[in-house]
Scaffold this active site. Structure first.
Site, short mmCIF file in Angstrom:
data_model
loop_
_atom_site.label_atom_id
_atom_site.label_comp_id
_atom_site.label_asym_id
_atom_site.label_seq_id
_atom_site.Cartn_x
_atom_site.Cartn_y
_atom_site.Cartn_z
N PRO A 22 0.86 -7.34 -10.23
CG PRO A 22 -1.79 -7.44 -9.83
CD PRO A 22 -0.25 -7.14 -9.60
NE ARG A 61 8.64 -0.63 12.79
CZ ARG A 61 7.20 0.13 12.07
NH1 ARG A 61 7.74 1.33 11.26
NH2 ARG A 61 6.49 -0.09 13.07
NE ARG A 83 -2.35 -1.24 3.87
CZ ARG A 83 -2.50 -2.73 3.48
NH1 ARG A 83 -3.70 -3.58 3.97
NH2 ARG A 83 -1.62 -3.33 5.16
CB SER A 128 1.50 7.58 10.91
OG SER A 128 1.89 7.76 12.24
CD GLU A 162 11.94 5.02 15.53
OE1 GLU A 162 10.62 4.09 15.49
OE2 GLU A 162 11.98 4.95 14.14
CG HIS A 208 8.27 6.15 13.85
ND1 HIS A 208 8.54 4.50 14.61
CD2 HIS A 208 7.18 5.78 13.55
CE1 HIS A 208 8.43 3.48 13.49
NE2 HIS A 208 7.29 4.66 12.90
CG ASP A 266 9.74 9.19 9.35
OD1 ASP A 266 10.01 9.70 10.66
OD2 ASP A 266 8.15 8.42 9.79
NE ARG A 281 6.52 -8.19 -14.36
CZ ARG A 281 6.39 -8.00 -15.88
NH1 ARG A 281 6.95 -9.36 -15.99
NH2 ARG A 281 6.63 -6.65 -16.20
O1 LIG Z 1 5.30 3.28 11.26
C1 LIG Z 1 4.49 3.33 11.41
C2 LIG Z 1 3.57 2.41 11.40
O2 LIG Z 1 3.74 1.34 11.34
O3 LIG Z 1 2.47 2.62 11.79
#
Ligand SMILES: O=CC(=O)O
Length: 332
Positions: A182, A241, A157, A292, A270, A289, A265, A180
């Site tokens: 689609p 990560r 995603r 999001s 961390e 990090h 990030d 691979r």
């Molecule tokens: O690193 C952030 C997450 O996995 O949501």
């Protein structure tokens, strides 16, 4: 408003959320903050939920310390490498996470890091404040994303969302993953090139973006051998990560000029301890990090993490759970 039936359920969190988010937890459950998920003494009733806000490890021992009362571990995030999924499943504990809702924000962070590195935004900011700069510096050059090849490791995603954004910037897309994609997905990414081997991707990309999760197979994916395959001046971006890369090897490659740049990030651990090689390395951008961490996305993540808890407690289908199918077939 308190959800009926759950307002007295004890939820142990490893860290508090910012006030406006924490209020949403407080409204539905009885949260107790306990770094490391140590069972807080004198709980009024058994804790049923662990809510992972800050990546403290959830192991079998952590679960066992609650004496078998934990029904669900809800992760505020999509990646759950800090949670022992097998230990949860063995103990009949449901695991929830927050995919999809953070895809756009995380992809934006990848682009922010990639563009910042390519166009030397951080250095340029410092240069602009340098009093010795008395004329426009015509020797100042940077890399351009348009016309370059961006190699994505892990076209899931987030990888796909990074690829569409890079395509919009005029880059060509290459990707590496076991299978691979689609044909229609490749076509939608400007005929993205599948590289069957990581080596091929590294050797053909100007920017490499790590978008994969950290598993036993991907931990340490990028070490000195892989760095030496990269194009001269190529930039490595990491929104997966920290442990996907050998950070000492990256720092050394930056020192020696063998790697054009590293923009990440995520680190391991961390935050990095003071004096860590990566903190001293040149051409290295690190953000804490926060991929999001937009107001909209963090709210959506918490809504999903709480919906996962509510569904698990009600024995209904969790909106996002990596192990509910495995648990259902175990108990069937
Ligand atoms: O690193 C952030 C997450 O996995 O949501």
């Amino acid at each position: 408003m308190a959800a009926s039936g759950t307002s007295r359920v004890l939820v142990v969190q490893d860290a508090a959320f910012p006030a406006e988010l924490q209020a949403a937890v407080d409204a539905r459950f009885r949260p107790v903050i306990s770094p490391g998920f140590a069972p807080p003494p004198g709980l009024p009733e058994p804790a049923q939920v662990l809510l992972s806000a800050s990546h403290d490890a959830v192991t079998g021992d952590v679960l066992d310390a609650f004496g078998g009362t934990i029904k669900v571990v809800s992760n505020f995030g999509v990646g759950y490498d800090h949670i022992d999924e097998a230990a949860c499943t063995e103990r009949g504990v449901l695991l929830g996470n927050t995919p999809n809702v953070l895809t756009a924000a995380t992809a934006e962070m990848a682009l922010a890091l990639l563009l910042a590195h390519a166009r030397r935004v951080v250095e340029g900011d410092a240069r602009s404040r340098d009093p010795s700069l008395t004329r426009i510096d015509t020797s100042w050059m940077s890399k351009q994303v348009a016309g370059s090849t961006v190699g994505i490791v892990g076209l899931g995603r987030i990888g796909h969302a990074v690829a569409t954004r890079c395509l919009a910037f005029g880059a060509s897309i290459a990707y590496h993953q076991r299978h691979r994609a689609p044909p229609d997905q490749e076509a939608s990414l400007g005929d993205a090139a599948w590289c069957e081997t990581l080596h091929a991707l590294l050797a053909s990309s100007d920017f490499v973006v790590l978008c994969c999760s950290c598993t036993a197979e991907t931990r340490g994916l990028i070490s000195s051998a892989q760095l030496s395959c990269m194009r001269p001046g190529a930039v490595l971006v990491n929104v997966g990560r920290g442990a996907l890369v050998d950070q000492e090897a990256v720092a050394l490659a930056l020192e020696r000029g063998a790697l054009g740049g590293y923009a990440t990030d995520v680190t391991d651990p961390e935050p990095l301890p003071e004096g860590h090689a990566l903190l001293r390395a040149p051409r290295c951008i690190i953000t804490p990090h926060t991929g999001s961490a937009t107001v909209r996305t963090r709210k959506a993540m918490l809504d999903l993490a709480l919906a996962n808890i509510a569904a698990a407690l009600a024995s209904s289908t969790m909106p996002a759970s990596p192990n509910q199918d495995a648990l259902a077939s175990k108990t069937a």
